[in-house]
Design a protein around this motif. Structure first.
Motif, PDB file in Angstrom:
ATOM      1  N   HIS A 457       1.031  -1.289  -0.038  1.00  0.00           N
ATOM      2  CA  HIS A 457      -0.167   0.196   0.095  1.00  0.00           C
ATOM      3  C   HIS A 457       0.731   1.320   0.003  1.00  0.00           C
ATOM      4  O   HIS A 457       0.292   2.408   0.039  1.00  0.00           O
ATOM      5  N   ARG A 465       2.353  -1.457  -7.682  1.00  0.00           N
ATOM      6  CA  ARG A 465       1.751  -2.199  -6.865  1.00  0.00           C
ATOM      7  C   ARG A 465       1.737  -3.582  -7.405  1.00  0.00           C
ATOM      8  O   ARG A 465       2.195  -4.806  -6.885  1.00  0.00           O
ATOM      9  N   VAL A 486      -2.762  -5.674   3.037  1.00  0.00           N
ATOM     10  CA  VAL A 486      -2.502  -4.245   2.691  1.00  0.00           C
ATOM     11  C   VAL A 486      -3.884  -3.624   3.608  1.00  0.00           C
ATOM     12  O   VAL A 486      -4.704  -4.259   3.845  1.00  0.00           O
ATOM     13  N   TYR A 614       0.140   6.456   1.327  1.00  0.00           N
ATOM     14  CA  TYR A 614      -0.752   5.170   1.557  1.00  0.00           C
ATOM     15  C   TYR A 614      -1.612   5.210   0.201  1.00  0.00           C
ATOM     16  O   TYR A 614      -2.293   6.352  -0.118  1.00  0.00           O
ATOM     17  N   HIS A 615      -1.838   4.076  -0.460  1.00  0.00           N
ATOM     18  CA  HIS A 615      -3.103   3.696  -1.250  1.00  0.00           C
ATOM     19  C   HIS A 615      -3.939   2.396  -0.657  1.00  0.00           C
ATOM     20  O   HIS A 615      -3.362   1.624  -0.241  1.00  0.00           O
ATOM     21  N   VAL A 616      -4.950   3.138   0.038  1.00  0.00           N
ATOM     22  CA  VAL A 616      -5.846   1.876   0.601  1.00  0.00           C
ATOM     23  C   VAL A 616      -6.685   1.243  -0.329  1.00  0.00           C
ATOM     24  O   VAL A 616      -7.168   1.815  -1.245  1.00  0.00           O
ATOM     25  N   PHE A 617      -6.815  -0.214  -0.145  1.00  0.00           N
ATOM     26  CA  PHE A 617      -7.362  -1.146  -1.240  1.00  0.00           C
ATOM     27  C   PHE A 617      -8.724  -1.075  -0.819  1.00  0.00           C
ATOM     28  O   PHE A 617      -9.263  -1.378   0.249  1.00  0.00           O
TER      29      PHE A 617
END
Length: 651
Positions: A457, A465, A486, A614-617
């Motif tokens: 993330h 990713r 993640v 952050y990249h939250v899924f």
């Protein structure tokens, strides 16, 4: 009859003496065992039952008031002392004699013996054990914080006497005509020698009796100019400087010396004086030599404090501070939102974003971050312990190594982008190395299993990713498995709030990241968030995603929002604050301290805030990305306390 009575009385007395001696012997033995456990816990050194050249003496350490001079005098009575090691702030010391016979003689004479600490006037009992050998790693010489200087003998003894006599501790009238005249010659000397660039216009005088101190603080940026100088009169003292990453430097300030703080040492490092009656110093520092105090157990002793008076000069600032440390600058706190980074639109921009808002941040916060990562997450442990005995496992993004020692039946090697975190793994005797998760320098197909916990993330584009997942698959042998965790967009799932949201009201001082089964002790920054690019709908890998419960807003501008901790996510791509923890106060601590001067802030106030990308899924996003690779299959996917999780198998 009288003789018979006398014999009976003597027998009773002898019996009582024997009982008393027996009780004392048991007490000494009990204390010896406790000392053995303390040594093993602190140093990892095991005591032995047979006589050797080396002894560990409990209750005879710098930490409980034994000076090097007194201990050396005690132990030298029994033979030639090759080495005397006194670790800083520990209640024990190590002695190595020339022969085991000499050590045995000292053991027999000193074990259980009561002695009086010369400096404190207190009685203590020595408890002694044999050890095979002692190796305490020598501390490397510590350099001064950048921008800090200590100038010895800046004034003469006669000048010191006149300055001390000029102080009126009773009068409460403020000087109307600037600084006292007695300071003029001293300040002119400082200007002429180049120690300061501007003549100060503010003076604070503090007197420190033995046992007094001043809390760690940074002089407020907006109140004073760059250079701050402090003159030590009457006695020497040790002052402590601390960097936001936890690194500390203890510095001896000799009598009649000048401390100059400028640049980083003035703006970023806290400084303070620990309230105590003795300072731990280098034995060579008894002659008032200036320098840092290193943790060299072979050359430390105690130095009794005396009354010290400080003259601290500052120049009042007339305009806002524009230093290069905005995270701790009160003038620039309101400007931080103006420099938020944009969502990356190219590989180059993505790499730069991660370098600035992931890699650099973890280097800065490594020590504090590691202190919050104690307990392995239960379902990760379950995965590792389900692997066959002897499996080779790669922990890609291992952090402080909390999963590297989960099972002795596995050979686990870790890697992480942060050198400081890898160093922490090394301190725990774990196998770990520095690398990027996009390119792990291990042979293809060499691993039976891989784990990637809370790592992917941090990559800022879908392509990067996916490349990270592909790299995990490359490391696996056919049939090998990988576990990926993640952070989830859905912090409320199936009508159940995650631990992250539940702790909002009960843990104001905690941070952002999810602990699956354990509460993490973090600090948070309540900064409102916004919207950004990168919602689930725009990701080409999400064609198979369920898309349920993912409420990411469409992009309204390219700036990454700053998340408000312990709240639901409103954007998939965001910055999450990390408050770097500063000094802590112990419960019930009762110390005598000198009040902070006006315009100073304790460490708690200006704690630096770092922002991590952050990249939250969304639900199904991680699974869809994995299914786009033809070299793996998804064995299972699940939700675990605010995280989306997938187990992959290499085809």
């Amino acid at each position: 009859m009288a003789a018979s009575s006398q014999i009976t009385s003597m027998e009773v007395q002898t019996s009582e003496d024997r009982l008393k001696a027996h009780k004392m012997k048991k007490k000494v033995l009990r204390k010896q065992v406790r000392a053995q456990h303390t040594l093993m816990r602190h140093e990892g050194i095991e005591c032995v039952s047979h006589a050797t050249q080396s002894l560990v003496i409990a209750n005879a350490g710098l930490g409980n008031g034994m000076s090097r001079h007194q201990l050396l005098r005690i132990v030298e009575e029994f033979g030639f002392v090759e080495t005397l090691l006194m670790p800083p702030n520990k209640p024990y010391s190590f002695v190595k004699y020339g022969t085991a016979e000499e050590a045995k003689k000292a053991f027999d004479a000193l074990n259980g013996k009561e002695v009086t600490l010369e400096d404190l006037g207190q009685n203590i009992v020595l408890y002694i054990n044999f050890v095979e050998k002692v190796f305490l790693q020598s501390a490397a010489p510590t350099s001064l914080p950048p921008g800090l200087a200590v100038i010895e003998n800046i004034i003469s003894s006669e000048e010191e006497r006149r300055m001390l006599q000029s102080i009126d501790w009773i009068g409460d009238e403020d000087p109307q005509n600037g600084l006292p005249e007695i300071c003029d010659l001293f300040l002119e000397k400082c200007l002429k020698q180049g120690y300061i660039k501007h003549k100060p216009d503010q003076l604070t005088i503090n007197q420190y009796e033995p046992g007094q101190g001043i809390p760690p603080h940074i002089d407020t940026h907006s109140a004073f100019e760059d250079e701050i100088i402090s003159l030590s009169l009457g006695a020497e003292i040790v002052i402590d400087f601390k960097h936001p990453d936890g690194h500390t430097v203890a510095i001896m300030l000799p009598r009649c010396s000048l401390l100059v703080m400028a640049g980083e040492s003035r703006y970023l490092w806290t400084h303070g004086i620990t309230p105590r009656k003795f300072d731990v110093i280098q034995a060579s520092e008894l002659g008032q030599k200036v320098g840092t105090i290193t943790a060299d157990a072979g050359g430390l002793t105690l130095n009794r404090r005396e009354t010290r008076t400080s003259f601290t000069f500052r120049k009042v600032r007339r305009s806002p501070c524009n230093c290069i440390y905005p995270s701790v600058c009160d003038s620039q706190k309101g400007q931080q939102r103006q420099i938020q980074p944009s969502f990356p639109h190219s590989e180059t921009e993505a790499s730069k974003l991660e370098q600035e808002y992931v890699h650099k941040v973890y280097e800065e916060i490594a020590t504090h971050f590691s202190s919050t990562r104690h307990s392995p997450w239960p379902r990760v442990v379950e995965f590792l312990r389900s692997l066959p005995k002897g499996s080779i496992v790669a922990d890609v993004g291992c952090g402080n190594g909390k999963y590297l020692g989960v099972s002795n039946d596995l050979y686990v090697v870790g890697c992480d982008r942060s050198k400081n975190l890898v160093d922490i793994c090394g301190e725990k005797d774990f196998q770990a190395f520095v690398c990027d998760a996009l390119s792990v320098p291990m042979r293809s197909g060499c691993c039976d299993a891989c784990i990637s916990i809370a790592v992917i993330h941090h990559f800022s584009t879908a392509e990067r990713r996916l490349a990270t997942i592909r790299e995990l698959a490359r490391l696996l042998r056919p049939g090998g498995t990988a576990l990926i965790y993640v952070w989830a967009m859905e912090q409320e799932y199936k009508n159940q709030k995650s631990k992250y949201l539940k702790e909002k009201n009960t843990s104001k001082d905690r941070g952002e990241e999810i602990s699956a089964g354990t509460a993490q002790r973090l600090l948070c920054d309540q900064v409102p968030g916004g919207s950004s690019q990168g919602s689930a709908c725009s990701d080409p890998l999400l064609s198979d995603s369920k898309g349920e419960g993912c409420d990411a807003k469409p992009a309204t501008d390219s700036r990454l929002p700053v998340h408000t901790n312990r709240t639901s996510f409103h954007s998939q791509d965001l910055l999450v604050p990390w408050h770097l923890k500063g000094g802590t106060k112990k419960k019930g601590q009762n110390v005598d301290t000198v009040s902070l001067p006006a315009g100073s802030e304790e460490l708690q106030e200006p704690s630096p805030v770092f922002h991590r990308y952050y990249h939250v899924f969304c639900e199904g996003e991680l699974e869809a990305a994995c299914r786009s690779l033809d070299c793996v299959r998804v064995q299972k996917s699940y939700y675990d306390q605010g995280n989306w999780c997938v187990v992959l198998e290499k085809l």
